[in-house]
Design an enzyme around this catalytic site. Structure first.
Site, PDB file in Angstrom:
ATOM      1  N   THR A   1       0.943  -1.309   0.004  1.00  0.00           N
ATOM      2  CA  THR A   1       0.046   0.095   0.201  1.00  0.00           C
ATOM      3  C   THR A   1       0.898   1.309  -0.142  1.00  0.00           C
ATOM      4  O   THR A   1       2.035   1.256   0.650  1.00  0.00           O
ATOM      5  CB  THR A   1      -0.688   0.010   1.148  1.00  0.00           C
TER       6      THR A   1
ATOM      7  N   ARG B   1     -11.662 -10.213  -1.459  1.00  0.00           N
ATOM      8  CA  ARG B   1     -11.519  -9.627  -0.220  1.00  0.00           C
ATOM      9  C   ARG B   1     -11.006  -7.984  -0.658  1.00  0.00           C
ATOM     10  O   ARG B   1     -10.257  -8.015  -1.578  1.00  0.00           O
ATOM     11  CB  ARG B   1     -10.657 -10.126   0.560  1.00  0.00           C
TER      12      ARG B   1
ATOM     13  N   GLY C   1     -10.018  -4.414   1.251  1.00  0.00           N
ATOM     14  CA  GLY C   1      -9.611  -3.694   2.790  1.00  0.00           C
ATOM     15  C   GLY C   1     -10.049  -2.064   2.753  1.00  0.00           C
ATOM     16  O   GLY C   1     -10.980  -1.976   1.771  1.00  0.00           O
ATOM     17  N   ASP C   2      -9.301  -1.473   3.441  1.00  0.00           N
ATOM     18  CA  ASP C   2      -9.989  -0.100   3.755  1.00  0.00           C
ATOM     19  C   ASP C   2      -9.639   0.863   2.922  1.00  0.00           C
ATOM     20  O   ASP C   2     -10.055   1.986   2.644  1.00  0.00           O
ATOM     21  CB  ASP C   2      -9.317   0.424   5.173  1.00  0.00           C
TER      22      ASP C   2
ATOM     23  N   THR D   1      -2.508   3.065   5.928  1.00  0.00           N
ATOM     24  CA  THR D   1      -2.351   1.613   5.566  1.00  0.00           C
ATOM     25  C   THR D   1      -2.374   0.841   6.783  1.00  0.00           C
ATOM     26  O   THR D   1      -1.772   0.937   7.712  1.00  0.00           O
ATOM     27  CB  THR D   1      -0.851   1.512   5.108  1.00  0.00           C
ATOM     28  N   GLY D   2      -3.033  -0.378   6.986  1.00  0.00           N
ATOM     29  CA  GLY D   2      -3.040  -1.334   8.006  1.00  0.00           C
ATOM     30  C   GLY D   2      -3.827  -2.536   7.617  1.00  0.00           C
ATOM     31  O   GLY D   2      -4.330  -2.689   6.489  1.00  0.00           O
TER      32      GLY D   2
ATOM     33  N   GLY E   1      -6.708  -3.831   6.950  1.00  0.00           N
ATOM     34  CA  GLY E   1      -8.042  -3.218   6.463  1.00  0.00           C
ATOM     35  C   GLY E   1      -9.451  -3.335   7.238  1.00  0.00           C
ATOM     36  O   GLY E   1     -10.111  -2.365   7.364  1.00  0.00           O
TER      37      GLY E   1
END
Lengths: 161, 189
Positions: free
Chosen positions: A1, A29, A31-32, A53-54, A56
Protein backbone atom coordinates in the site's frame (compact mmCIF):
# COMPACT_ATOMS: atom_id res chain seq x y z
CA UNK A 1 0.00 0.00 0.00
CA UNK A 2 1.14 3.54 -0.77
CA UNK A 3 -0.52 6.83 0.10
CA UNK A 4 -0.17 10.59 -0.13
CA UNK A 5 -1.69 13.60 1.62
CA UNK A 6 -1.07 17.08 0.23
CA UNK A 7 -1.78 20.77 0.80
CA UNK A 8 -1.30 23.06 -2.21
CA UNK A 9 -0.56 26.77 -2.47
CA UNK A 10 -4.30 27.54 -2.67
CA UNK A 11 -4.85 25.83 0.69
CA UNK A 12 -6.60 22.82 -0.87
CA UNK A 13 -6.20 19.42 0.81
CA UNK A 14 -6.27 16.05 -0.95
CA UNK A 15 -5.61 12.43 -0.04
CA UNK A 16 -4.98 9.30 -2.11
CA UNK A 17 -4.14 5.66 -1.46
CA UNK A 18 -3.38 2.69 -3.75
CA UNK A 19 -2.74 -0.96 -2.99
CA UNK A 20 -2.45 -4.51 -4.27
CA UNK A 21 -4.24 -5.54 -1.08
CA UNK A 22 -3.31 -8.55 1.01
CA UNK A 23 -1.10 -11.37 -0.28
CA UNK A 24 -3.11 -14.58 -0.80
CA UNK A 25 -6.45 -12.81 -0.47
CA UNK A 26 -9.53 -14.80 -1.51
CA UNK A 27 -13.25 -14.30 -2.24
CA UNK A 28 -12.80 -10.77 -3.60
CA UNK A 29 -11.56 -9.42 -0.25
CA UNK A 30 -11.23 -5.62 -0.21
CA UNK A 31 -9.50 -3.69 2.59
CA UNK A 32 -9.79 -0.10 3.79
CA UNK A 33 -7.94 1.61 0.93
CA UNK A 34 -10.85 2.17 -1.46
CA UNK A 35 -13.40 2.68 1.35
CA UNK A 36 -13.80 6.47 1.61
CA UNK A 37 -13.70 7.38 5.30
CA UNK A 38 -11.78 4.25 6.29
CA UNK A 39 -8.43 4.36 4.43
CA UNK A 40 -8.75 7.67 2.59
CA UNK A 41 -10.43 10.97 3.51
CA UNK A 42 -9.91 14.73 3.03
CA UNK A 43 -11.96 17.69 4.20
CA UNK A 44 -10.95 21.34 4.09
CA UNK A 45 -13.85 22.24 6.36
CA UNK A 46 -12.61 19.88 9.08
CA UNK A 47 -9.07 20.82 8.23
CA UNK A 48 -7.24 17.61 7.44
CA UNK A 49 -6.47 14.86 4.92
CA UNK A 50 -5.71 11.25 5.88
CA UNK A 51 -4.28 8.18 4.13
CA UNK A 52 -4.04 4.89 5.99
CA UNK A 53 -2.29 1.57 5.58
CA UNK A 54 -3.15 -1.24 7.91
CA UNK A 55 -5.12 -4.38 8.54
CA UNK A 56 -7.98 -3.13 6.44
CA UNK A 57 -10.79 -4.93 8.27
CA UNK A 58 -10.06 -2.94 11.45
CA UNK A 59 -9.61 0.39 9.66
CA UNK A 60 -13.01 -0.09 8.01
CA UNK A 61 -14.75 -0.96 11.27
CA UNK A 62 -13.18 1.98 13.11
CA UNK A 63 -13.78 4.38 10.16
CA UNK A 64 -10.29 5.64 10.88
CA UNK A 65 -9.71 8.33 8.23
CA UNK A 66 -13.09 9.99 8.75
CA UNK A 67 -12.80 9.88 12.55
CA UNK A 68 -9.36 11.51 12.53
CA UNK A 69 -10.75 14.44 10.55
CA UNK A 70 -13.76 14.74 12.86
CA UNK A 71 -11.60 14.49 16.00
CA UNK A 72 -9.18 17.06 14.59
CA UNK A 73 -12.04 19.47 13.86
CA UNK A 74 -13.34 18.96 17.38
CA UNK A 75 -9.92 19.46 19.00
CA UNK A 76 -9.27 22.66 17.05
CA UNK A 77 -12.76 24.02 17.73
CA UNK A 78 -13.20 23.12 21.39
CA UNK A 79 -9.70 22.62 22.78
CA UNK A 80 -10.68 23.59 26.33
CA UNK A 81 -13.77 21.33 26.49
CA UNK A 82 -11.76 18.15 26.31
CA UNK A 83 -9.03 19.22 28.70
CA UNK A 84 -9.24 16.23 31.05
CA UNK A 85 -9.43 13.71 28.18
CA UNK A 86 -6.61 15.46 26.36
CA UNK A 87 -4.52 15.54 29.52
CA UNK A 88 -5.13 11.81 29.98
CA UNK A 89 -3.95 11.10 26.42
CA UNK A 90 -0.95 13.41 26.70
CA UNK A 91 -0.04 11.81 30.02
CA UNK A 92 -0.06 8.41 28.31
CA UNK A 93 2.25 9.37 25.46
CA UNK A 94 5.96 8.63 25.83
CA UNK A 95 8.08 11.46 27.27
CA UNK A 96 9.98 11.95 24.05
CA UNK A 97 6.66 12.63 22.35
CA UNK A 98 5.48 15.22 24.87
CA UNK A 99 6.93 18.23 23.13
CA UNK A 100 5.59 17.28 19.70
CA UNK A 101 2.25 16.28 21.24
CA UNK A 102 1.79 19.65 22.95
CA UNK A 103 3.17 21.48 19.97
CA UNK A 104 0.79 19.76 17.57
CA UNK A 105 -1.79 18.74 20.06
CA UNK A 106 -5.00 18.55 17.97
CA UNK A 107 -3.51 16.41 15.20
CA UNK A 108 -1.62 14.26 17.71
CA UNK A 109 -4.73 13.71 19.80
CA UNK A 110 -6.85 12.89 16.75
CA UNK A 111 -4.39 10.48 15.13
CA UNK A 112 -3.14 8.74 18.26
CA UNK A 113 -6.68 8.19 19.58
CA UNK A 114 -7.67 6.50 16.32
CA UNK A 115 -4.61 4.29 16.07
CA UNK A 116 -5.09 3.35 19.72
CA UNK A 117 -8.70 2.34 18.90
CA UNK A 118 -7.49 0.18 15.99
CA UNK A 119 -4.94 -1.42 18.32
CA UNK A 120 -7.59 -2.16 20.93
CA UNK A 121 -9.65 -3.92 18.23
CA UNK A 122 -6.56 -6.01 17.42
CA UNK A 123 -5.53 -4.22 14.23
CA UNK A 124 -2.16 -2.85 13.13
CA UNK A 125 -1.12 -0.09 10.79
CA UNK A 126 -0.48 3.59 10.46
CA UNK A 127 -1.75 6.87 9.07
CA UNK A 128 -0.34 10.01 7.55
CA UNK A 129 -2.27 13.20 8.26
CA UNK A 130 -1.96 16.63 6.63
CA UNK A 131 -3.59 19.64 8.31
CA UNK A 132 -4.80 22.82 6.61
CA UNK A 133 -1.83 24.61 8.16
CA UNK A 134 0.55 22.23 6.38
CA UNK A 135 1.44 20.12 9.42
CA UNK A 136 2.33 16.53 8.40
CA UNK A 137 1.76 13.94 11.15
CA UNK A 138 2.66 10.23 11.22
CA UNK A 139 1.10 7.77 13.62
CA UNK A 140 1.59 3.98 13.61
CA UNK A 141 1.43 0.99 15.94
CA UNK A 142 3.59 -1.44 13.98
CA UNK A 143 7.05 -1.64 12.43
CA UNK A 144 8.25 -1.82 8.86
CA UNK A 145 6.56 1.43 7.85
CA UNK A 146 8.22 3.86 5.45
CA UNK A 147 7.44 7.58 5.41
CA UNK A 148 8.46 10.77 3.64
CA UNK A 149 7.62 14.48 3.80
CA UNK A 150 8.49 17.71 2.00
CA UNK A 151 7.17 21.27 2.13
CA UNK A 152 7.81 24.76 0.84
CA UNK A 153 9.53 25.59 4.12
CA UNK A 154 11.38 22.35 4.96
CA UNK A 155 13.68 20.01 3.00
CA UNK A 156 12.43 16.59 1.96
CA UNK A 157 13.19 13.65 4.28
CA UNK A 158 12.39 9.94 4.30
CA UNK A 159 12.42 7.42 7.13
CA UNK A 160 11.85 3.72 7.64
CA UNK A 161 10.53 2.67 11.04
CA UNK B 1 0.80 30.23 0.25
CA UNK B 2 3.01 27.36 1.28
CA UNK B 3 2.56 23.75 0.32
CA UNK B 4 3.15 20.49 2.16
CA UNK B 5 3.29 16.81 1.25
CA UNK B 6 3.53 13.51 3.14
CA UNK B 7 3.79 9.98 1.73
CA UNK B 8 3.73 6.52 3.25
CA UNK B 9 4.13 2.87 2.43
CA UNK B 10 2.64 -0.23 3.97
CA UNK B 11 4.18 -2.27 6.66
CA UNK B 12 6.24 -5.36 6.52
CA UNK B 13 6.96 -8.13 8.90
CA UNK B 14 10.66 -7.51 8.51
CA UNK B 15 12.18 -5.04 10.93
CA UNK B 16 14.08 -2.15 9.43
CA UNK B 17 17.23 -3.55 11.03
CA UNK B 18 17.04 -6.65 8.82
CA UNK B 19 17.11 -4.67 5.57
CA UNK B 20 20.39 -4.94 3.73
CA UNK B 21 22.06 -1.57 3.11
CA UNK B 22 21.18 -1.94 -0.57
CA UNK B 23 17.52 -2.57 0.17
CA UNK B 24 17.41 0.28 2.67
CA UNK B 25 18.97 2.60 0.10
CA UNK B 26 16.57 1.38 -2.61
CA UNK B 27 13.52 2.21 -0.51
CA UNK B 28 14.85 5.62 0.48
CA UNK B 29 15.74 6.48 -3.10
CA UNK B 30 12.30 5.44 -4.31
CA UNK B 31 10.54 7.52 -1.64
CA UNK B 32 12.85 10.45 -2.34
CA UNK B 33 12.10 10.47 -6.06
CA UNK B 34 8.37 10.23 -5.39
CA UNK B 35 8.62 13.20 -3.01
CA UNK B 36 10.51 15.22 -5.63
CA UNK B 37 7.74 14.61 -8.18
CA UNK B 38 5.09 15.81 -5.73
CA UNK B 39 7.18 18.78 -4.60
CA UNK B 40 7.62 19.79 -8.24
CA UNK B 41 3.87 19.82 -8.85
CA UNK B 42 3.09 21.81 -5.68
CA UNK B 43 6.01 24.23 -5.93
CA UNK B 44 4.82 25.23 -9.39
CA UNK B 45 1.35 26.00 -8.11
CA UNK B 46 -0.17 22.64 -9.07
CA UNK B 47 -3.16 21.30 -7.16
CA UNK B 48 -3.03 18.94 -4.20
CA UNK B 49 -5.05 16.45 -6.28
CA UNK B 50 -2.48 16.56 -9.10
CA UNK B 51 0.34 16.06 -6.59
CA UNK B 52 -1.42 13.08 -4.99
CA UNK B 53 -2.02 11.43 -8.37
CA UNK B 54 1.49 12.13 -9.67
CA UNK B 55 3.24 10.75 -6.57
CA UNK B 56 1.09 7.64 -6.39
CA UNK B 57 1.64 6.94 -10.10
CA UNK B 58 5.40 6.93 -9.41
CA UNK B 59 4.94 4.54 -6.49
CA UNK B 60 2.53 2.32 -8.49
CA UNK B 61 5.20 1.94 -11.20
CA UNK B 62 7.91 1.09 -8.67
CA UNK B 63 8.09 -2.70 -8.08
CA UNK B 64 9.28 -2.10 -4.51
CA UNK B 65 5.77 -1.23 -3.35
CA UNK B 66 2.58 -3.24 -2.97
CA UNK B 67 0.64 -1.10 -5.43
CA UNK B 68 0.51 -1.28 -9.21
CA UNK B 69 3.62 -3.05 -10.49
CA UNK B 70 5.00 -5.17 -7.65
CA UNK B 71 1.64 -5.74 -5.99
CA UNK B 72 0.95 -8.93 -4.08
CA UNK B 73 -1.09 -11.78 -5.55
CA UNK B 74 -4.51 -13.18 -4.69
CA UNK B 75 -4.75 -16.85 -3.69
CA UNK B 76 -5.62 -17.76 -7.27
CA UNK B 77 -2.52 -16.07 -8.67
CA UNK B 78 -4.00 -12.81 -9.94
CA UNK B 79 -3.24 -9.21 -9.05
CA UNK B 80 -6.22 -7.03 -8.10
CA UNK B 81 -5.72 -3.33 -7.35
CA UNK B 82 -7.72 -0.98 -5.15
CA UNK B 83 -7.34 2.81 -4.94
CA UNK B 84 -9.10 5.94 -3.70
CA UNK B 85 -8.68 9.70 -3.95
CA UNK B 86 -10.52 12.56 -2.25
CA UNK B 87 -10.63 16.34 -2.75
CA UNK B 88 -10.85 18.12 0.61
CA UNK B 89 -12.23 21.30 -0.94
CA UNK B 90 -15.39 19.72 -2.37
CA UNK B 91 -15.56 16.36 -0.58
CA UNK B 92 -15.57 14.80 -4.07
CA UNK B 93 -14.16 11.28 -3.95
CA UNK B 94 -13.47 8.37 -6.28
CA UNK B 95 -12.52 4.76 -5.56
CA UNK B 96 -11.95 1.53 -7.49
CA UNK B 97 -11.46 -2.07 -6.38
CA UNK B 98 -10.47 -5.25 -8.18
CA UNK B 99 -8.73 -3.70 -11.21
CA UNK B 100 -6.44 -6.08 -13.11
CA UNK B 101 -5.33 -4.20 -16.25
CA UNK B 102 -5.44 -0.45 -15.65
CA UNK B 103 -1.82 0.63 -15.29
CA UNK B 104 -2.54 3.39 -12.75
CA UNK B 105 -5.41 2.53 -10.38
CA UNK B 106 -5.14 5.96 -8.73
CA UNK B 107 -5.96 7.57 -12.11
CA UNK B 108 -8.97 5.29 -12.43
CA UNK B 109 -10.13 6.44 -9.00
CA UNK B 110 -9.72 10.05 -10.08
CA UNK B 111 -11.69 9.40 -13.29
CA UNK B 112 -14.50 7.91 -11.21
CA UNK B 113 -14.46 11.08 -9.11
CA UNK B 114 -14.33 13.53 -12.01
CA UNK B 115 -16.01 11.75 -14.92
CA UNK B 116 -18.70 9.57 -13.40
CA UNK B 117 -21.71 10.28 -11.17
CA UNK B 118 -20.45 7.63 -8.74
CA UNK B 119 -17.92 7.34 -5.93
CA UNK B 120 -16.98 3.62 -5.97
CA UNK B 121 -16.73 1.21 -8.95
CA UNK B 122 -15.49 -2.39 -8.64
CA UNK B 123 -14.31 -5.32 -10.79
CA UNK B 124 -15.02 -5.66 -14.50
CA UNK B 125 -17.31 -2.63 -14.47
CA UNK B 126 -14.56 -0.43 -13.06
CA UNK B 127 -12.15 -1.77 -15.71
CA UNK B 128 -14.66 -1.06 -18.49
CA UNK B 129 -15.18 2.47 -17.17
CA UNK B 130 -11.40 3.10 -16.97
CA UNK B 131 -11.03 1.89 -20.57
CA UNK B 132 -13.88 4.16 -21.67
CA UNK B 133 -11.92 7.08 -20.18
CA UNK B 134 -8.88 6.20 -22.27
CA UNK B 135 -6.73 5.23 -19.28
CA UNK B 136 -3.65 3.14 -20.13
CA UNK B 137 -4.14 -0.62 -19.99
CA UNK B 138 -1.40 -3.23 -19.71
CA UNK B 139 -1.28 -7.00 -19.74
CA UNK B 140 -1.63 -8.30 -16.15
CA UNK B 141 1.90 -9.76 -16.47
CA UNK B 142 3.18 -6.15 -16.35
CA UNK B 143 2.47 -6.14 -12.62
CA UNK B 144 4.26 -9.46 -11.97
CA UNK B 145 7.38 -9.57 -9.78
CA UNK B 146 9.19 -12.77 -8.89
CA UNK B 147 9.50 -11.94 -5.25
CA UNK B 148 5.79 -11.38 -4.72
CA UNK B 149 5.06 -14.61 -6.60
CA UNK B 150 7.47 -16.52 -4.38
CA UNK B 151 5.90 -14.87 -1.34
CA UNK B 152 2.49 -16.14 -2.45
CA UNK B 153 3.75 -19.68 -3.11
CA UNK B 154 5.42 -19.83 0.32
CA UNK B 155 2.29 -18.51 2.00
CA UNK B 156 -0.11 -20.94 0.27
CA UNK B 157 2.18 -23.90 0.96
CA UNK B 158 2.34 -22.84 4.59
CA UNK B 159 -1.47 -22.65 4.73
CA UNK B 160 -1.88 -25.95 2.89
CA UNK B 161 -3.76 -24.25 0.06
CA UNK B 162 -3.38 -25.14 -3.62
CA UNK B 163 -0.72 -23.17 -5.49
CA UNK B 164 -2.05 -21.67 -8.76
CA UNK B 165 -0.15 -22.06 -12.01
CA UNK B 166 2.34 -19.33 -12.85
CA UNK B 167 0.44 -16.53 -14.60
CA UNK B 168 0.55 -16.53 -18.39
CA UNK B 169 3.07 -14.07 -19.77
CA UNK B 170 4.92 -13.80 -16.47
CA UNK B 171 8.67 -13.27 -17.00
CA UNK B 172 10.71 -16.45 -16.96
CA UNK B 173 11.35 -17.79 -13.47
CA UNK B 174 13.95 -15.70 -11.76
CA UNK B 175 13.91 -12.99 -14.41
CA UNK B 176 12.49 -10.51 -11.95
CA UNK B 177 14.23 -12.06 -8.96
CA UNK B 178 16.57 -9.08 -8.90
CA UNK B 179 13.64 -6.97 -7.75
CA UNK B 180 13.53 -8.17 -4.20
CA UNK B 181 11.67 -5.62 -2.13
CA UNK B 182 12.44 -6.73 1.42
CA UNK B 183 9.28 -5.71 3.17
CA UNK B 184 6.94 -8.66 2.79
CA UNK B 185 3.56 -6.98 3.12
CA UNK B 186 1.95 -10.26 4.15
CA UNK B 187 0.98 -8.39 7.30
CA UNK B 188 -1.74 -6.42 5.59
CA UNK B 189 -2.65 -4.65 2.40
Amino acid sequence: TVGVVALDREGRLAAGTSTGGMSGKRWGRVGDVPVIGAGTYASNVEGCAVSATGSGEYFIRATVARDICARYAWETTYPEVEENRVTAILDSCPPEMICSAHMRRPVYIAASAEIREVGELGGEGGVIVMTRSGEAWFEMNTSGMYRGAASSTEPAWVAIY
Amino acid sequence: GGWSLAIHGGAGVIERGSLTPEQDAAYRAALDSALQVGAGVLDNGGSALDAVEAVIQVLEDDPLFNAGRGAVFTADGRIEHDAAIMDGTTLDAGAVAGLTRTRHPISAARAVMEDSPHVFLIGQGAETFARSQGLEEVDPAFFFTERRWRGLVRQLEREGLPVPVRPEGAPAEGAMAAVTPPLDERKFG
